[in-house]
Write a protein that holds these residues in place. Structure first.
Motif, mmCIF file in Angstrom:
data_model
loop_
_atom_site.group_PDB
_atom_site.id
_atom_site.type_symbol
_atom_site.label_atom_id
_atom_site.label_comp_id
_atom_site.label_asym_id
_atom_site.label_seq_id
_atom_site.Cartn_x
_atom_site.Cartn_y
_atom_site.Cartn_z
ATOM 1 N N ASP A 170 41.066 32.420 44.647
ATOM 2 C CA ASP A 170 41.716 33.569 44.008
ATOM 3 C C ASP A 170 43.043 33.209 43.346
ATOM 4 O O ASP A 170 43.760 34.102 42.867
ATOM 5 C CB ASP A 170 41.975 34.667 45.050
ATOM 6 N N ALA A 171 43.381 31.929 43.306
ATOM 7 C CA ALA A 171 44.723 31.532 42.866
ATOM 8 C C ALA A 171 45.024 31.906 41.422
ATOM 9 O O ALA A 171 46.186 32.112 41.061
ATOM 10 C CB ALA A 171 44.906 30.031 43.058
ATOM 11 N N MET A 172 44.004 31.977 40.567
ATOM 12 C CA MET A 172 44.229 32.247 39.147
ATOM 13 C C MET A 172 44.110 33.729 38.798
ATOM 14 O O MET A 172 44.122 34.091 37.619
ATOM 15 C CB MET A 172 43.248 31.425 38.309
ATOM 16 N N GLY A 173 44.030 34.590 39.805
ATOM 17 C CA GLY A 173 43.791 36.015 39.558
ATOM 18 C C GLY A 173 44.806 36.668 38.653
ATOM 19 O O GLY A 173 44.458 37.538 37.836
ATOM 20 N N MET A 174 46.068 36.291 38.765
ATOM 21 C CA MET A 174 47.113 36.917 37.939
ATOM 22 C C MET A 174 46.920 36.646 36.457
ATOM 23 O O MET A 174 47.446 37.379 35.613
ATOM 24 C CB MET A 174 48.491 36.408 38.368
ATOM 25 N N LEU A 175 46.192 35.575 36.126
ATOM 26 C CA LEU A 175 46.011 35.206 34.715
ATOM 27 C C LEU A 175 44.623 35.525 34.183
ATOM 28 O O LEU A 175 44.313 35.164 33.039
ATOM 29 C CB LEU A 175 46.289 33.707 34.531
ATOM 30 N N ASP A 176 43.785 36.187 34.973
ATOM 31 C CA ASP A 176 42.407 36.457 34.540
ATOM 32 C C ASP A 176 42.362 37.107 33.165
ATOM 33 O O ASP A 176 41.647 36.655 32.263
ATOM 34 C CB ASP A 176 41.689 37.340 35.559
ATOM 35 N N GLU A 177 43.101 38.183 32.986
ATOM 36 C CA GLU A 177 43.077 38.895 31.709
ATOM 37 C C GLU A 177 43.665 38.061 30.591
ATOM 38 O O GLU A 177 43.169 38.068 29.461
ATOM 39 C CB GLU A 177 43.857 40.208 31.834
ATOM 40 N N ASN A 178 44.706 37.308 30.881
ATOM 41 C CA ASN A 178 45.417 36.555 29.843
ATOM 42 C C ASN A 178 44.657 35.337 29.351
ATOM 43 O O ASN A 178 44.956 34.800 28.284
ATOM 44 C CB ASN A 178 46.776 36.110 30.378
ATOM 45 N N LEU A 179 43.690 34.861 30.138
ATOM 46 C CA LEU A 179 42.920 33.674 29.750
ATOM 47 C C LEU A 179 41.492 34.027 29.378
ATOM 48 O O LEU A 179 40.623 33.163 29.351
ATOM 49 C CB LEU A 179 42.913 32.663 30.904
ATOM 50 N N SER A 180 41.246 35.286 29.056
ATOM 51 C CA SER A 180 39.873 35.739 28.806
ATOM 52 C C SER A 180 39.408 35.483 27.377
ATOM 53 O O SER A 180 38.237 35.680 27.056
ATOM 54 C CB SER A 180 39.754 37.241 29.111
#
Length: 402
Positions: A170-180
């Motif tokens: 779950d480490a990348m959760g904060m960037l999910d939207e930004n890296l979509s």
């Protein structure tokens, strides 16, 4: 008040999780063990998919475990990774850092391979090997690879490793939207520094070092909420710092940004550290990716990539490059100060023959100047190494036996 020689050598009056022995930064044997137990077991970023836009494009990569690798896009547009070693006599296959190769031919004896790793020609094969050995026996050694989390190409030399998704969790959760959306490298540079890779990652794991940055002191550090950002630790040694908005116009020399980033507030900032030496740093309009590649215990190659959106217009791309170079690039406001700091640490560590300790003891309720990020990193390091970072010359099994 200065300390005496005896006081200087005393262990810090902190729990063993709150300081480390300087030997972990300088000891050759510990470094070799790190290559085996950490770098050869973890997923590592080799490059970005946008650096291989066409069929047969390749990029070489010095894996921190010590093996040379190349990443190549095949005719089927799939990205694969291989050891950059000819199976005949162990010669290097590709020497240029980037290129395009429909046919990969070893300069030594002209054995050839295709981008899928198949051997397609052995010079005088029948004459020399008859039916005992042929192209089917001489394919390249493939390395596990995967594309993810912003389009980066990750490699893992451990055939028995978990998947990339399991490693990241779950480490990348904060960037999910930004890296979509598809991204593209807009700037690449590298630095070779006489320091240990952990010292560089330490600067990305704590923000007490913002005091080294004049620009940060007059922008981010004076903004409401700066000191309230919280660290979150994740399995496998990863960590994130809560997001905030930075008013760059607080500095007279800055102008309002012409482009932003989808899903990110104006002036937004998100940072995520991936163990053992990669950092996603998204600020306002540019994603910066640091990849730390140790060349030895006291020498470090750092690759810096600035990324924008693949869909950018030429005008937007130019604006992102300007933003990147004003802050993140080699002539920007921050990078040279960080590099100077870790270079100084590297010099000092090599001279510290009498003594021993680096303190990670700040506690501020897991907020931005708390050194919990570093303690989280060294807890993972200790688990994988079977040694406590504060007492690395006693292995855990030795301690248990005693």
């Amino acid at each position: 008040m200065s300390r005496t020689e005896i006081e200087w050598k005393e262990r810090p009056k902190f729990p063993p999780t709150h300081f480390v022995d300087t030997g972990i930064y300088t000891d050759e044997q510990i470094f070799r063990e790190e290559q085996e137990k950490i770098f050869n077991k973890c997923w590592i970023i080799a490059c970005h998919e946008s650096e291989l836009p066409n069929a047969y494009d390749y990029r070489t990569f010095s894996h921190p475990g010590g093996e040379p690798i190349f990443v190549i896009r095949g005719e089927d547009m799939k990205v694969r990774s291989f050891y950059n070693i000819c199976p005949h006599r162990g010669n290097t296959l590709l020497y240029d850092p980037v290129g395009n190769a429909k046919r990969i031919t070893c300069i030594f004896h002209a054995w050839s391979f295709n981008p899928k790793g198949d051997c397609i020609d052995i010079t005088r094969g029948k004459e020399g090997y008859q039916e005992r050995f042929g192209c089917k026996d001489a394919g390249l050694r493939e390395v596990k690879s995967a594309i993810g989390y912003g389009g980066f190409v990750w490699v893992n030399v451990d055939d028995d490793s978990c998947t990339l998704e399991e490693y990241i969790g779950d480490a990348m959760g904060m960037l999910d939207e930004n890296l979509s959306m598809p991204l593209e490298v807009i700037h690449y540079h590298k630095a070779i520094v006489n320091t240990n890779y952990k010292l560089w990652h330490d600067t990305n794991s704590e923000f007490y070092h913002d005091y080294v940055h004049y620009f940060n002191r007059i922008t981010g550090m004076i903004q409401p909420g700066y000191f309230d950002r919280k660290y979150t630790g994740y399995p496998n040694g990863h960590a994130s710092v809560g997001s905030m908005a930075i008013k760059y116009d607080a500095y007279e020399g800055s102008k309002e940004r012409g482009v932003g980033w989808p899903g990110l507030a104006p002036g937004g900032w998100i940072l995520i550290d991936i163990f053992p030496g990669m950092t996603y740093n998204l600020r306002t309009s540019v994603l910066r990716m640091d990849t730390a590649i140790p060349l030895g215990p006291n020498k470090l190659l750092i690759e810096f990539r600035g990324l924008g959106l693949k869909s950018d217009t030429p005008e937007q791309r130019a604006e992102r490059i300007r933003d990147h170079n004003q802050i993140w690039g080699p002539f920007g406001r921050n990078l040279h100060e960080d590099l100077l700091a870790v270079h100084g640490q590297g010099l000092a560590m090599r001279e510290r023959t009498d003594s021993k300790w680096v303190i990670h003891g700040r506690e501020e309720n897991s907020t931005i100047h708390d050194e919990i990020g570093m303690r989280h990193f060294y807890a993972e390091w200790s688990k994988r190494m079977g040694r406590m970072a504060s007492d690395p010359y006693v292995k855990k099994e030795d301690s248990a036996a005693a």
